[in-house]
Motif scaffolding. Sequence first.
Motif: not given
Length: 684
Positions: A542-549
């Motif tokens: 989830a955190e990885v997805s938010r940072m990339l977004e």
Amino acid sequence: MAAELVRGQNHPLSQIRLEIRVCAGVLVLTGATLGDEHGTVHGCQWVAHPGAPAQPGVEVPRQAAAEHRLAVDLAALPEAVHRLDVFLALPAGTAGPDRFGAVPAPHATVNGLDGTELACYTLTGLDAESAVIALELYRRQGAWKVRAMGQGYADGLPALLADQGLRDADDLATAIHEAAHAPPHATPAPPNEPVPRATPPSSARPAPGGKTPSAAQTAQAASEPPAPSVSPAPSSSAAPSVSQAASASEPVEPARRYAPQSGEDAGGAGPGHPGGPVDYTHPRRAHSIPSPPAPPPPSGPSAGDGQAARPVAGDAVGWSMEERLYNQVWGMFEDLARTTAAYRSAVDYADSRLEKELDQALADPRARLGGASDAAREAALARRAQLAGRARAALDRDLAQLTAEAEVVEPALPPAYACWGAPVWHAYRAPAEPPMALRLGDLHLPESAPLRIPLLVRLPLERGLWIDSGPGAGAGDPVPDLAELRHLAVEAAVALAVRLLAVHPPEAFSVQVVDPAGAGARALLPLTQAGVLAAPPATGAAEVSRMLERLTRRVDLVQMAVRGGAAEALPADVDTAQQLLIVNDFPHGFDERSVTRLRYLADEGPAVGVHLLLVADREDAAAYGPLLDPLWRSLLRLTPLPDDHLADPWVGHSWTYEPSLAPAGSRVLQQVLAEVTRARTKQW
């Protein structure tokens, strides 16, 4: 005794007033081009040819002939001229041969005015070429040298002239051929205007030089009679050169005439691909500005007394000491590449000659009787040892000069170029402006292992970095276990991140980290403890997805603002600082959508200030199928351990890369990060 050169070899000139003799055996026309510090020819007035035979410092024959004499006065060349290339071409529109492969190998000698033969070169290995650069006279540290070039062009004189930066190459080539056919009593064309002393550098590729050969050709060994080339290089109408050093699996950058490329990316596009010329000029240097000032004259012996000039730090062209040092470093890289290529070529020839002589001795039954065969074998081995010994002596001479230069250049490098053990880091203070380049590590070759050349790349980074954390890293050396190797890879990433933070002004550069499983926490401690990360490392899907977004949104918004000319309209939450995203343990923890976003950042991010640094195992990435192959190939591959993976397509070298790490037990990274934090706090 004159030096008999092989392709790529250079030799110091003990005199500055010279006569160059060319013997071809058939009708050829000859001329000379004058190049600036980058090797660029800035117009027809920079070319001496049959229609305009006299230029400042050089005079060439007016007609095609089997033998030629050219007069050169190096002291009379304009200050803007740093290189003089002597070219030969087969006359067009005649009944004679149309390629050099069908004629005897041309022979060129460089003589002093007193008749002393200084150097000679036989242009072997030519095939479909109808024009060739025979010799290059160039200025290095205030002294002049001659280099055996032998760079041929299958598309003839227009391709040769175009490769040196002439826009009207076709028209000039036609005029040269017509002038060479003119009868002796014809009225010669009026001489061109003298070469200006300050001219705008060409930022179009190729630069500096832009005419380096596409591969090293083997030829006869030094001080031996002309012999067939062992493996002639293919002809080309355009020549490659460095903007990046590259790996056998990934591409990389150097600066003066040429840059190593990835063997796997040999057919790819971009400034570093083989077959494309290389540009060492600053990418943001405008066409309309004047040429950078010449370096201050070096102290020590001059070119005319036959001694090598004393090395001086910053002895290269440039607008600042930083730019001069950058150009000097890549000049050393180029010299090391060429002298090693010449040595290997000479040894290859000596080996092939030995094999041929032994075969001939054994083929004669009479030689097998008594001691004749043994005597023939001993004589052949002695000749081989003599040839190899002379080649090694020439290499050792050049290595000694380069080593002496490195000893004065390394201590003078600014923080962005300096190794972590350099004293400059102990007096580090946050800079007011970003540097023009960054040191990624060091390069060396087996023949010159003690000599290290810094691997410098331009800033901002035009491509991302891939640090290999798998068992393929550091091939040939004892490799630690996989866990330790991955830790070393993250440490290498941290060292690069600290350097990037240190060489940019406070708040002008930001670092973010993706560590899905938290596997790199120990190696990331210098960054996390110093508090220099823009946000805590992202863990979990989830955190990885938010940072990339968040980063993808930043790229999209900045792109739209740039295209619309409305940078002031960016939302307040968009960080306009340069961004480095470190991704550890890739591709573990990445779903398909995250991988797609990462590829988007790799492709579109660098243009708007978002850069990638992936710590990943190539084998793990390959297991995901062809989806990740384009991403892996688009990044510059580095290793945490020394590895000879940087392939050089120009001369065929495999350079050994060593990462730039802090000395064992040193706390230089922590000290630099503390100063970065102090500078940021003071700015707030």
